[in-house]
Motif scaffolding. Sequence first.
Motif, PDB file in Angstrom:
ATOM      1  N   THR A 130      51.169  48.513  43.833  1.00 15.47           N
ATOM      2  CA  THR A 130      51.781  47.288  44.348  1.00 15.47           C
ATOM      3  C   THR A 130      53.073  46.996  43.597  1.00 15.47           C
ATOM      4  OG1 THR A 130      51.471  44.919  44.733  1.00 15.47           O
ATOM      5  CG2 THR A 130      50.402  45.836  42.791  1.00 15.47           C
ATOM      6  N   ASP A 131      53.988  46.308  44.264  1.00 18.13           N
ATOM      7  CA  ASP A 131      55.229  45.874  43.624  1.00 18.13           C
ATOM      8  C   ASP A 131      55.118  44.451  43.084  1.00 18.13           C
ATOM      9  OD1 ASP A 131      56.522  48.286  44.122  1.00 18.13           O
ATOM     10  OD2 ASP A 131      57.139  47.634  46.131  1.00 18.13           O
ATOM     11  N   ALA A 132      53.962  43.805  43.249  1.00 17.83           N
ATOM     12  CA  ALA A 132      53.779  42.419  42.808  1.00 17.83           C
ATOM     13  C   ALA A 132      53.684  42.301  41.295  1.00 17.83           C
ATOM     14  CB  ALA A 132      52.551  41.812  43.463  1.00 17.83           C
ATOM     15  N   VAL A 133      53.245  43.375  40.626  1.00 15.92           N
ATOM     16  CA  VAL A 133      53.186  43.370  39.165  1.00 15.92           C
ATOM     17  C   VAL A 133      53.950  44.584  38.642  1.00 15.92           C
ATOM     18  CG1 VAL A 133      51.017  42.092  38.984  1.00 15.92           C
ATOM     19  CG2 VAL A 133      50.968  44.571  39.113  1.00 15.92           C
ATOM     20  N   ALA A 134      54.498  44.439  37.446  1.00 13.10           N
ATOM     21  CA  ALA A 134      55.279  45.519  36.837  1.00 13.10           C
ATOM     22  C   ALA A 134      55.036  45.525  35.338  1.00 13.10           C
ATOM     23  CB  ALA A 134      56.763  45.330  37.142  1.00 13.10           C
ATOM     24  N   ASP A 135      55.544  46.549  34.688  1.00 12.32           N
ATOM     25  CA  ASP A 135      55.475  46.666  33.223  1.00 12.32           C
ATOM     26  C   ASP A 135      54.049  46.516  32.704  1.00 12.32           C
ATOM     27  OD1 ASP A 135      58.284  46.832  33.306  1.00 12.32           O
ATOM     28  OD2 ASP A 135      58.451  44.654  33.192  1.00 12.32           O
ATOM     29  N   ILE A 136      53.120  47.187  33.360  1.00 14.66           N
ATOM     30  CA  ILE A 136      51.711  47.093  32.978  1.00 14.66           C
ATOM     31  C   ILE A 136      51.491  47.884  31.695  1.00 14.66           C
ATOM     32  CG2 ILE A 136      49.347  47.610  33.684  1.00 14.66           C
ATOM     33  CD1 ILE A 136      50.347  47.327  36.592  1.00 14.66           C
ATOM     34  N   ARG A 137      50.862  47.244  30.712  1.00 11.06           N
ATOM     35  CA  ARG A 137      50.563  47.871  29.432  1.00 11.06           C
ATOM     36  C   ARG A 137      49.126  47.539  29.030  1.00 11.06           C
ATOM     37  NH1 ARG A 137      54.588  49.752  30.776  1.00 11.06           N
ATOM     38  NH2 ARG A 137      56.593  49.819  29.787  1.00 11.06           N
ATOM     39  N   GLY A 138      48.641  48.246  28.047  1.00 14.07           N
ATOM     40  CA  GLY A 138      47.299  48.010  27.540  1.00 14.07           C
ATOM     41  C   GLY A 138      46.451  49.249  27.716  1.00 14.07           C
ATOM     42  N   ARG A 139      45.190  49.101  27.378  1.00 10.96           N
ATOM     43  CA  ARG A 139      44.274  50.232  27.529  1.00 10.96           C
ATOM     44  C   ARG A 139      42.904  49.707  27.906  1.00 10.96           C
ATOM     45  NH1 ARG A 139      45.064  50.710  21.393  1.00 10.96           N
ATOM     46  NH2 ARG A 139      43.396  49.382  20.648  1.00 10.96           N
ATOM     47  N   THR A 140      42.160  50.576  28.549  1.00  7.27           N
ATOM     48  CA  THR A 140      40.797  50.231  28.937  1.00  7.27           C
ATOM     49  C   THR A 140      39.863  51.342  28.486  1.00  7.27           C
ATOM     50  OG1 THR A 140      39.385  49.503  30.749  1.00  7.27           O
ATOM     51  CG2 THR A 140      40.975  51.216  31.261  1.00  7.27           C
ATOM     52  N   SER A 141      38.681  50.952  28.141  1.00  5.44           N
ATOM     53  CA  SER A 141      37.618  51.897  27.789  1.00  5.44           C
ATOM     54  C   SER A 141      36.379  51.447  28.532  1.00  5.44           C
ATOM     55  CB  SER A 141      37.339  51.883  26.284  1.00  5.44           C
ATOM     56  OG  SER A 141      38.468  52.294  25.563  1.00  5.44           O
ATOM     57  N   GLY A 142      35.558  52.392  28.886  1.00  3.43           N
ATOM     58  CA  GLY A 142      34.350  51.976  29.567  1.00  3.43           C
ATOM     59  C   GLY A 142      33.444  53.115  29.945  1.00  3.43           C
ATOM     60  N   ILE A 143      32.248  52.721  30.327  1.00  4.31           N
ATOM     61  CA  ILE A 143      31.228  53.637  30.804  1.00  4.31           C
ATOM     62  C   ILE A 143      30.576  52.978  32.008  1.00  4.31           C
ATOM     63  CG2 ILE A 143      29.016  54.732  30.298  1.00  4.31           C
ATOM     64  CD1 ILE A 143      29.829  54.750  27.352  1.00  4.31           C
ATOM     65  N   LEU A 144      30.570  53.675  33.113  1.00  2.00           N
ATOM     66  CA  LEU A 144      29.885  53.200  34.314  1.00  2.00           C
ATOM     67  C   LEU A 144      28.894  54.261  34.753  1.00  2.00           C
ATOM     68  CD1 LEU A 144      32.899  51.774  36.333  1.00  2.00           C
ATOM     69  CD2 LEU A 144      31.199  50.480  35.046  1.00  2.00           C
ATOM     70  N   ARG A 145      27.701  53.833  35.148  1.00  2.00           N
ATOM     71  CA  ARG A 145      26.662  54.739  35.624  1.00  2.00           C
ATOM     72  C   ARG A 145      26.114  54.208  36.938  1.00  2.00           C
ATOM     73  NH1 ARG A 145      28.924  57.271  32.347  1.00  2.00           N
ATOM     74  NH2 ARG A 145      28.130  58.042  30.376  1.00  2.00           N
ATOM     75  N   LEU A 146      26.120  55.051  37.944  1.00  2.00           N
ATOM     76  CA  LEU A 146      25.528  54.718  39.231  1.00  2.00           C
ATOM     77  C   LEU A 146      24.323  55.615  39.423  1.00  2.00           C
ATOM     78  CD1 LEU A 146      25.746  53.178  41.974  1.00  2.00           C
ATOM     79  CD2 LEU A 146      27.045  55.150  42.801  1.00  2.00           C
ATOM     80  N   ARG A 147      23.189  55.004  39.677  1.00  2.00           N
ATOM     81  CA  ARG A 147      21.956  55.740  39.912  1.00  2.00           C
ATOM     82  C   ARG A 147      21.280  55.142  41.137  1.00  2.00           C
ATOM     83  NH1 ARG A 147      24.322  58.305  36.697  1.00  2.00           N
ATOM     84  NH2 ARG A 147      23.549  59.343  34.843  1.00  2.00           N
ATOM     85  N   GLY A 148      20.103  55.607  41.433  1.00  2.00           N
ATOM     86  CA  GLY A 148      19.367  55.108  42.578  1.00  2.00           C
ATOM     87  C   GLY A 148      19.556  56.024  43.760  1.00  2.00           C
ATOM     88  N   SER A 149      19.760  55.432  44.925  1.00  3.46           N
ATOM     89  CA  SER A 149      19.956  56.188  46.151  1.00  3.46           C
ATOM     90  C   SER A 149      21.084  55.534  46.940  1.00  3.46           C
ATOM     91  CB  SER A 149      18.670  56.199  46.979  1.00  3.46           C
ATOM     92  OG  SER A 149      18.382  54.888  47.430  1.00  3.46           O
ATOM     93  N   ILE A 150      21.493  56.184  48.024  1.00  7.39           N
ATOM     94  CA  ILE A 150      22.518  55.588  48.881  1.00  7.39           C
ATOM     95  C   ILE A 150      21.990  54.283  49.468  1.00  7.39           C
ATOM     96  CG2 ILE A 150      23.806  55.903  51.035  1.00  7.39           C
ATOM     97  CD1 ILE A 150      23.991  58.901  50.266  1.00  7.39           C
TER      98      ILE A 150
END
Length: 181
Positions: A130-150
């Motif tokens: 998108t052009d609505a935001v600019a100069d994005i800085r920072g960092r992200t860390s994470g862990i996501l787990r999807l289990r189960g069934s559809i």
Amino acid sequence: LAMSGRAVEAAGDVTTLLQSDVRATGKLSVVARVDGSTRDPRVTGAIGIVNATYGGSPVPDMRGAVNYADARLTASLDAMRGGAVLARARGTVPINLAMGATGPRLDRGAPIELDVDADSLPLDALPKFTDAVADIRGRTSGILRLRGSIADPKLVGAVALDLGWFRIVPTGTHVRDLVGY
């Protein structure tokens, strides 16, 4: 596109291959091997994208693999910059790709798995959508787990944002020191 026996290899400019008017550049490489029969196919493949940009912004290099056998599709994708893995995704889904299969292709009750890991992923490594935001800085860390069934997916995990900063273009407002969990 080159074909040798049952192996297929392709390499080329991303937008030319996709026949798209999206402002994207980079080199795409694909190799795949198909074995078995139409009733019991087996596929292995790899994909790579290097030196890519999207909307003029650099995108991390991508390296992935796909395997299909016994009605299970397994895929992996690594996002890298300078040889360091920024984020990794791995997943398995039950799907029947056999020709002439009867019934649903997706087994809604069979187990699914998706693991996404990011360690100090720089936000500026993400493509600009998108052009609505600019100069994005920072960092992200994470862990996501999807289990189960559809039919009954279960998502667990945590994502953290540190040193977040961006500018809202229409107003010129700067948002700084974002931290979140």
